[in-house]
Design a protein around this motif. Structure first.
Motif, PDB file in Angstrom:
ATOM      1  N   TYR A   3     -78.052  73.653  -8.936  1.00 60.69           N
ATOM      2  CA  TYR A   3     -77.012  74.209  -9.798  1.00 60.69           C
ATOM      3  C   TYR A   3     -77.593  74.749 -11.096  1.00 60.69           C
ATOM      4  CZ  TYR A   3     -73.733  72.230  -6.527  1.00 60.69           C
ATOM      5  OH  TYR A   3     -73.041  71.948  -5.385  1.00 60.69           O
ATOM      6  N   MET A   4     -78.902  74.936 -11.103  1.00 62.63           N
ATOM      7  CA  MET A   4     -79.534  75.535 -12.268  1.00 62.63           C
ATOM      8  C   MET A   4     -78.984  76.941 -12.494  1.00 62.63           C
ATOM      9  SD  MET A   4     -83.544  76.315 -12.686  1.00 62.63           S
ATOM     10  CE  MET A   4     -84.094  77.649 -13.701  1.00 62.63           C
ATOM     11  N   ARG A   5     -78.643  77.241 -13.735  1.00 61.86           N
ATOM     12  CA  ARG A   5     -78.098  78.558 -14.048  1.00 61.86           C
ATOM     13  C   ARG A   5     -79.234  79.518 -14.393  1.00 61.86           C
ATOM     14  NH1 ARG A   5     -72.797  79.211 -12.719  1.00 61.86           N
ATOM     15  NH2 ARG A   5     -72.331  80.495 -14.522  1.00 61.86           N
ATOM     16  N   LEU A   6     -79.148  80.720 -13.874  1.00 59.38           N
ATOM     17  CA  LEU A   6     -80.142  81.738 -14.155  1.00 59.38           C
ATOM     18  C   LEU A   6     -79.540  82.780 -15.082  1.00 59.38           C
ATOM     19  CD1 LEU A   6     -81.530  82.325 -10.574  1.00 59.38           C
ATOM     20  CD2 LEU A   6     -82.587  81.024 -12.397  1.00 59.38           C
ATOM     21  N   CYS A   7     -80.284  83.163 -16.083  1.00 63.24           N
ATOM     22  CA  CYS A   7     -79.837  84.200 -17.004  1.00 63.24           C
ATOM     23  C   CYS A   7     -80.660  85.453 -16.756  1.00 63.24           C
ATOM     24  CB  CYS A   7     -80.013  83.729 -18.447  1.00 63.24           C
ATOM     25  SG  CYS A   7     -79.605  84.977 -19.668  1.00 63.24           S
ATOM     26  N   LEU A   8     -79.996  86.518 -16.354  1.00 63.14           N
ATOM     27  CA  LEU A   8     -80.653  87.810 -16.185  1.00 63.14           C
ATOM     28  C   LEU A   8     -80.187  88.720 -17.314  1.00 63.14           C
ATOM     29  CD1 LEU A   8     -80.674  86.461 -13.324  1.00 63.14           C
ATOM     30  CD2 LEU A   8     -80.763  88.753 -12.412  1.00 63.14           C
ATOM     31  N   GLU A  34     -78.644  79.626  -8.588  1.00 63.37           N
ATOM     32  CA  GLU A  34     -79.633  79.883  -7.555  1.00 63.37           C
ATOM     33  C   GLU A  34     -78.930  80.074  -6.220  1.00 63.37           C
ATOM     34  OE1 GLU A  34     -82.436  76.527  -8.128  1.00 63.37           O
ATOM     35  OE2 GLU A  34     -83.938  78.128  -8.313  1.00 63.37           O
ATOM     36  N   GLY A  35     -79.444  80.994  -5.423  1.00 61.59           N
ATOM     37  CA  GLY A  35     -78.863  81.280  -4.120  1.00 61.59           C
ATOM     38  C   GLY A  35     -77.815  82.376  -4.147  1.00 61.59           C
ATOM     39  N   GLU A  36     -77.302  82.699  -5.318  1.00 62.45           N
ATOM     40  CA  GLU A  36     -76.318  83.771  -5.436  1.00 62.45           C
ATOM     41  C   GLU A  36     -77.017  85.126  -5.545  1.00 62.45           C
ATOM     42  OE1 GLU A  36     -72.694  81.395  -7.714  1.00 62.45           O
ATOM     43  OE2 GLU A  36     -73.983  82.736  -8.875  1.00 62.45           O
ATOM     44  N   GLU A  85     -85.242  94.117   0.835  1.00 67.82           N
ATOM     45  CA  GLU A  85     -84.499  92.918   1.249  1.00 67.82           C
ATOM     46  C   GLU A  85     -84.133  92.035   0.059  1.00 67.82           C
ATOM     47  OE1 GLU A  85     -86.647  94.743   4.421  1.00 67.82           O
ATOM     48  OE2 GLU A  85     -87.428  93.863   2.566  1.00 67.82           O
ATOM     49  N   LYS A  86     -84.931  92.092  -0.997  1.00 66.00           N
ATOM     50  CA  LYS A  86     -84.699  91.284  -2.187  1.00 66.00           C
ATOM     51  C   LYS A  86     -83.980  92.077  -3.283  1.00 66.00           C
ATOM     52  CE  LYS A  86     -85.369  87.824  -5.143  1.00 66.00           C
ATOM     53  NZ  LYS A  86     -84.726  86.505  -5.008  1.00 66.00           N
ATOM     54  N   PHE A  87     -84.328  93.365  -3.406  1.00 64.62           N
ATOM     55  CA  PHE A  87     -83.801  94.214  -4.473  1.00 64.62           C
ATOM     56  C   PHE A  87     -83.134  95.431  -3.844  1.00 64.62           C
ATOM     57  CE2 PHE A  87     -87.569  92.032  -6.009  1.00 64.62           C
ATOM     58  CZ  PHE A  87     -87.126  91.441  -7.175  1.00 64.62           C
ATOM     59  N   LYS A 102     -81.071  89.690  -4.778  1.00 67.80           N
ATOM     60  CA  LYS A 102     -80.458  88.825  -3.776  1.00 67.80           C
ATOM     61  C   LYS A 102     -81.090  87.441  -3.749  1.00 67.80           C
ATOM     62  CE  LYS A 102     -79.242  92.649  -0.693  1.00 67.80           C
ATOM     63  NZ  LYS A 102     -79.382  93.199   0.667  1.00 67.80           N
ATOM     64  N   ASP A 103     -80.269  86.463  -3.345  1.00 68.97           N
ATOM     65  CA  ASP A 103     -80.728  85.090  -3.107  1.00 68.97           C
ATOM     66  C   ASP A 103     -81.588  84.600  -4.276  1.00 68.97           C
ATOM     67  OD1 ASP A 103     -80.955  82.707  -1.760  1.00 68.97           O
ATOM     68  OD2 ASP A 103     -82.612  83.379  -0.499  1.00 68.97           O
ATOM     69  N   LEU A 104     -80.968  84.499  -5.436  1.00 72.26           N
ATOM     70  CA  LEU A 104     -81.686  84.203  -6.670  1.00 72.26           C
ATOM     71  C   LEU A 104     -82.448  82.882  -6.625  1.00 72.26           C
ATOM     72  CD1 LEU A 104     -78.917  85.268  -9.194  1.00 72.26           C
ATOM     73  CD2 LEU A 104     -81.113  86.423  -8.844  1.00 72.26           C
ATOM     74  N   VAL A 105     -83.643  82.932  -7.195  1.00 73.43           N
ATOM     75  CA  VAL A 105     -84.448  81.728  -7.426  1.00 73.43           C
ATOM     76  C   VAL A 105     -84.828  81.710  -8.898  1.00 73.43           C
ATOM     77  CG1 VAL A 105     -85.334  81.606  -5.065  1.00 73.43           C
ATOM     78  CG2 VAL A 105     -86.582  82.928  -6.787  1.00 73.43           C
TER      79      VAL A 105
END
Length: 127
Positions: A3-8, A34-36, A85-87, A102-105
């Motif tokens: 459930y770590m939040r990623l800031c882009l 993550e995963g979104e 596939e990722k971008f 995609k599929d954020l880490v």
């Protein structure tokens, strides 16, 4: 499931020597799990000749890298380190485009931005 939040953090600039980028707008800061997937929108009001769009990424502590170059009705041109596939990108018209990470880490956290440029007959010589 993390459930770590990623800031882009996103930033838009205009890829030209003649203006300051104020005619280009982009999705502001995004917070995602993550995963979104994270989709960044980019648009401009420079007119139909500015149909070339570039997407860049800068990770913390690293230099800026181009992800992809795209034009309307054309296959995206990805840089070697980046995969479709990722971008994924869309370019529905001259004035807009999107980048989806995609599929954020955790390693995806960073600064993403778009740039647009005006088409000219010399572009093919400079690329």
């Amino acid at each position: 499931q993390s459930y770590m939040r990623l800031c882009l953090v996103t930033l838009a600039v205009l890829h030209t020597d003649l203006t300051d980028g104020s005619d280009v707008t982009q999705t502001p800061k995004l917070w995602k799990n993550e995963g979104e997937n994270a989709t960044i929108d980019c648009s401009h009001t420079k007119g139909p000749l500015y149909f070339q769009m570039y997407w860049y990424r800068q990770l913390p502590g690293e230099g800026m890298k181009q992800i992809v170059f795209t034009m309307s009705n054309s296959k995206p041109d990805y840089q070697p380190d980046f995969k479709e596939e990722k971008f994924s990108v869309t370019k529905p018209d001259a004035a807009s485009g999107t980048l989806t990470v995609k599929d954020l880490v955790a390693e995806d956290k960073g600064l993403y931005f778009c740039a647009v440029s005006e088409h000219s007959d010399t572009d093919s010589l400079n690329r």
